[in-house]
Design a protein around this motif. Sequence first.
Motif, mmCIF file in Angstrom:
data_model
loop_
_atom_site.group_PDB
_atom_site.id
_atom_site.type_symbol
_atom_site.label_atom_id
_atom_site.label_comp_id
_atom_site.label_asym_id
_atom_site.label_seq_id
_atom_site.Cartn_x
_atom_site.Cartn_y
_atom_site.Cartn_z
ATOM 1 N N PHE A 1 2.404 2.063 -3.029
ATOM 2 C CA PHE A 1 0.864 2.720 -4.462
ATOM 3 C C PHE A 1 1.225 3.802 -4.506
ATOM 4 O O PHE A 1 1.019 4.177 -4.725
ATOM 5 C CB PHE A 1 -0.252 1.720 -4.355
ATOM 6 N N TYR B 1 -4.334 -2.210 -7.101
ATOM 7 C CA TYR B 1 -3.831 -1.234 -7.155
ATOM 8 C C TYR B 1 -3.192 -1.189 -8.625
ATOM 9 O O TYR B 1 -2.818 0.310 -9.233
ATOM 10 C CB TYR B 1 -2.606 -1.604 -6.291
ATOM 11 N N GLU C 1 0.934 -1.565 -0.268
ATOM 12 C CA GLU C 1 0.143 -0.267 0.324
ATOM 13 C C GLU C 1 0.475 0.913 -0.089
ATOM 14 O O GLU C 1 0.617 1.841 -0.845
ATOM 15 C CB GLU C 1 -0.726 0.015 1.604
ATOM 16 N N GLU D 1 -6.126 0.547 -10.433
ATOM 17 C CA GLU D 1 -6.339 2.510 -9.364
ATOM 18 C C GLU D 1 -5.169 2.807 -10.450
ATOM 19 O O GLU D 1 -5.538 4.200 -10.760
ATOM 20 C CB GLU D 1 -5.851 1.804 -8.264
#
Length: 201
Positions: free
Chosen positions: A63, A127, A60, A130
Motif C-alpha cells: 500500500f 487501504y 502495508e 485510502e
Amino acid sequence: MARAAPYDRETALESALALFWDKGFHATSLKDLEKTLMMKPGSIYAAFSSKENLYLLALERYFNASRARLQDQVKNANSPLAALADYLRSFARLAPDDRARQACMLTKTLVDTRSTEPSIAVATQRYLSEIQDEFSAVFRMSQSCAELSDQLDANRLARRFQANVTALRLALHQGMEPAAFAELAEDMAREIEDMRLPQNG
C-alpha cells in the motif's frame, strides 16, 4: 555449531511481499516462506509473530509503495489531471518482468480473505478506501486550479478512476495483447483529459 545468518528485515519483507502477491495468503505455505525468506520456521515466528502478521506487514508495504507511486506522479506532472491521465498510461509502459503487471494485491487479497480472514480483509478494505481518498484529493486539486469543474463530485470521479485502474491491472494480469492494452489505457487517459475545462485567455 554454526549460527544462522542474521536476517535483514527489509529484504525479508520485500521477499514476502513478492511471494504473497503471487500466491495469496491461503496458497502460501510455511515451506514457501522458509524457502523464499531463507529462514527457519522458528526464526520467522520470532521475527514476525505469525503468518497473518507477516502478511499484514507485506500488505502495508504494498500500500505504501502504491501511494508513493501516485504521489510521485502528481508531483512530477504539469497538472493534477495530467498526472491522473499519465498514471493510467504508465501501466502500458511497464517492463515485461515488472511485478506491477499482476492484478492489484489489494484486490486479490480481498477476494482471497473476505470470508476467511477478517483482520486481513478489514485492513485491505481500509487501504482500498485510502487509495480512493488519494484519487479524490487529486481531483480536488484539479478543481482548485480551475482545470476541472467544481460541479463534479470528486469522490464519484475517484470511484470511477479506481475501477478503471483495477480493470487495467486485471487486463495486464490476464495477458492482454500489448497493443490492445495500450489502446485501452489511452482511451481511459483521454477520458480524464477530456474533462479539462477550456482555458480562458
